[in-house]
Scaffold this motif. Structure first.
Motif, mmCIF file in Angstrom:
data_model
loop_
_atom_site.group_PDB
_atom_site.id
_atom_site.type_symbol
_atom_site.label_atom_id
_atom_site.label_comp_id
_atom_site.label_asym_id
_atom_site.label_seq_id
_atom_site.Cartn_x
_atom_site.Cartn_y
_atom_site.Cartn_z
ATOM 1 N N SER A 1 0.832 -1.211 0.000
ATOM 2 C CA SER A 1 0.000 0.000 0.000
ATOM 3 C C SER A 1 0.863 1.256 0.000
ATOM 4 O O SER A 1 0.554 2.235 -0.681
ATOM 5 C CB SER A 1 -0.929 0.015 1.214
ATOM 6 N N PHE A 2 1.944 1.223 0.761
ATOM 7 C CA PHE A 2 2.855 2.374 0.796
ATOM 8 C C PHE A 2 3.412 2.653 -0.597
ATOM 9 O O PHE A 2 3.473 3.800 -1.033
ATOM 10 C CB PHE A 2 4.006 2.112 1.785
ATOM 11 N N ASN A 3 3.777 1.594 -1.307
ATOM 12 C CA ASN A 3 4.346 1.758 -2.648
ATOM 13 C C ASN A 3 3.323 2.247 -3.668
ATOM 14 O O ASN A 3 3.695 2.720 -4.738
ATOM 15 C CB ASN A 3 4.992 0.453 -3.121
ATOM 16 N N ASP A 4 2.038 2.165 -3.324
ATOM 17 C CA ASP A 4 0.981 2.695 -4.189
ATOM 18 C C ASP A 4 0.752 4.189 -3.973
ATOM 19 O O ASP A 4 0.041 4.823 -4.759
ATOM 20 C CB ASP A 4 -0.343 1.951 -3.952
ATOM 21 N N LEU A 5 1.340 4.746 -2.912
ATOM 22 C CA LEU A 5 1.217 6.191 -2.671
ATOM 23 C C LEU A 5 1.948 6.950 -3.773
ATOM 24 O O LEU A 5 2.866 6.425 -4.416
ATOM 25 C CB LEU A 5 1.836 6.570 -1.323
ATOM 26 N N LYS A 6 1.568 8.214 -3.952
ATOM 27 C CA LYS A 6 2.289 9.071 -4.894
ATOM 28 C C LYS A 6 3.740 9.180 -4.424
ATOM 29 O O LYS A 6 4.020 9.160 -3.226
ATOM 30 C CB LYS A 6 1.667 10.461 -4.935
ATOM 31 N N GLN A 7 4.646 9.317 -5.367
ATOM 32 C CA GLN A 7 6.068 9.365 -5.041
ATOM 33 C C GLN A 7 6.404 10.499 -4.079
ATOM 34 O O GLN A 7 7.207 10.327 -3.171
ATOM 35 C CB GLN A 7 6.914 9.472 -6.316
ATOM 36 N N ASP A 8 5.767 11.675 -4.258
ATOM 37 C CA ASP A 8 6.083 12.793 -3.356
ATOM 38 C C ASP A 8 5.621 12.499 -1.929
ATOM 39 O O ASP A 8 6.262 12.924 -0.962
ATOM 40 C CB ASP A 8 5.529 14.123 -3.868
ATOM 41 N N GLN A 9 4.538 11.725 -1.772
ATOM 42 C CA GLN A 9 4.107 11.326 -0.437
ATOM 43 C C GLN A 9 5.123 10.361 0.173
ATOM 44 O O GLN A 9 5.490 10.498 1.343
ATOM 45 C CB GLN A 9 2.724 10.660 -0.478
ATOM 46 N N GLN A 10 5.551 9.380 -0.608
ATOM 47 C CA GLN A 10 6.552 8.431 -0.112
ATOM 48 C C GLN A 10 7.823 9.167 0.307
ATOM 49 O O GLN A 10 8.371 8.903 1.386
ATOM 50 C CB GLN A 10 6.900 7.404 -1.195
ATOM 51 N N ASP A 11 8.264 10.073 -0.531
ATOM 52 C CA ASP A 11 9.497 10.818 -0.239
ATOM 53 C C ASP A 11 9.372 11.617 1.056
ATOM 54 O O ASP A 11 10.291 11.632 1.879
ATOM 55 C CB ASP A 11 9.851 11.754 -1.398
ATOM 56 N N ALA A 12 8.225 12.277 1.238
ATOM 57 C CA ALA A 12 8.014 13.082 2.443
ATOM 58 C C ALA A 12 8.003 12.189 3.688
ATOM 59 O O ALA A 12 8.584 12.540 4.725
ATOM 60 C CB ALA A 12 6.705 13.864 2.332
ATOM 61 N N ILE A 13 7.375 11.027 3.581
ATOM 62 C CA ILE A 13 7.322 10.103 4.723
ATOM 63 C C ILE A 13 8.718 9.594 5.056
ATOM 64 O O ILE A 13 9.103 9.529 6.232
ATOM 65 C CB ILE A 13 6.332 8.956 4.428
ATOM 66 N N TRP A 14 9.502 9.258 4.042
ATOM 67 C CA TRP A 14 10.876 8.811 4.298
ATOM 68 C C TRP A 14 11.703 9.928 4.935
ATOM 69 O O TRP A 14 12.536 9.673 5.809
ATOM 70 C CB TRP A 14 11.549 8.310 3.018
ATOM 71 N N GLN A 15 11.452 11.180 4.538
ATOM 72 C CA GLN A 15 12.175 12.297 5.153
ATOM 73 C C GLN A 15 11.818 12.420 6.638
ATOM 74 O O GLN A 15 12.701 12.637 7.471
ATOM 75 C CB GLN A 15 11.878 13.612 4.425
ATOM 76 N N TRP A 16 10.536 12.251 6.968
ATOM 77 C CA TRP A 16 10.146 12.290 8.379
ATOM 78 C C TRP A 16 10.773 11.131 9.140
ATOM 79 O O TRP A 16 11.175 11.276 10.292
ATOM 80 C CB TRP A 16 8.621 12.298 8.534
ATOM 81 N N ALA A 17 10.851 9.974 8.505
ATOM 82 C CA ALA A 17 11.465 8.806 9.159
ATOM 83 C C ALA A 17 12.938 9.076 9.447
ATOM 84 O O ALA A 17 13.479 8.620 10.457
ATOM 85 C CB ALA A 17 11.306 7.566 8.289
ATOM 86 N N LYS A 18 13.563 9.820 8.570
ATOM 87 C CA LYS A 18 14.985 10.120 8.749
ATOM 88 C C LYS A 18 15.193 11.197 9.827
ATOM 89 O O LYS A 18 16.185 11.176 10.542
ATOM 90 C CB LYS A 18 15.573 10.579 7.415
ATOM 91 N N GLN A 19 14.217 12.101 9.955
ATOM 92 C CA GLN A 19 14.367 13.249 10.862
ATOM 93 C C GLN A 19 13.845 13.012 12.273
ATOM 94 O O GLN A 19 14.309 13.655 13.213
ATOM 95 C CB GLN A 19 13.625 14.464 10.295
ATOM 96 N N ASP A 20 12.844 12.147 12.421
ATOM 97 C CA ASP A 20 12.158 12.024 13.703
ATOM 98 C C ASP A 20 12.225 10.588 14.216
ATOM 99 O O ASP A 20 11.683 9.677 13.605
ATOM 100 C CB ASP A 20 10.699 12.471 13.543
ATOM 101 N N GLU A 21 12.867 10.403 15.350
ATOM 102 C CA GLU A 21 13.109 9.064 15.891
ATOM 103 C C GLU A 21 11.818 8.315 16.241
ATOM 104 O O GLU A 21 11.677 7.129 15.954
ATOM 105 C CB GLU A 21 14.002 9.194 17.132
#
Length: 106
Positions: free
Chosen positions: A63-83
């Motif tokens: 389901s995550f991979n079905d998200l728009k690429q910009d949504q995936q990218d933003a979520i990965w950025q939050w994962a990188k920034q927020d423990e």
């Protein structure tokens, strides 16, 4: 697209709920085994819980991979920034798969 942490968390939380529903039958079966009076059923229940968790993570990733690429990218950025965000996301995405992907995030 800029996404707040709350928006990103809402997306992954909803994906996890959907994935949990998709793997529901396996979770129920594991719980029923876990309530057994037979000790060997307890080990089988634990094994089934691990399988259910793996299956659920697979549904989550699909389901995550079905998200728009910009949504995936933003979520990965939050994962990188927020423990704290990363901790939940990792649990839902799958530990190994998360570690492989997060290393590629710039």
């Amino acid at each position: 697209m800029t996404m707040t942490k709350d928006e990103a968390y809402s997306i992954i939380s909803n994906l996890n709920e959907e994935a949990h529903s998709a793997a529901w039958d396996m979770w129920v079966e594991a719980d029923e085994l876990g309530e057994s009076d037979e000790e060997e059923d307890w080990a089988a229940a634990e094994e089934l819980r691990e399988e259910a968790s793996y299956e659920q993570a697979g549904y989550f990733r699909a389901s995550f991979n079905d998200l728009k690429q910009d949504q995936q990218d933003a979520i990965w950025q939050w994962a990188k920034q927020d423990e704290d965000f990363a901790e939940d996301f990792k649990a839902w995405y799958g530990q190994e798969e998360f570690e492989e992907h997060i290393a590629e995030v710039e």
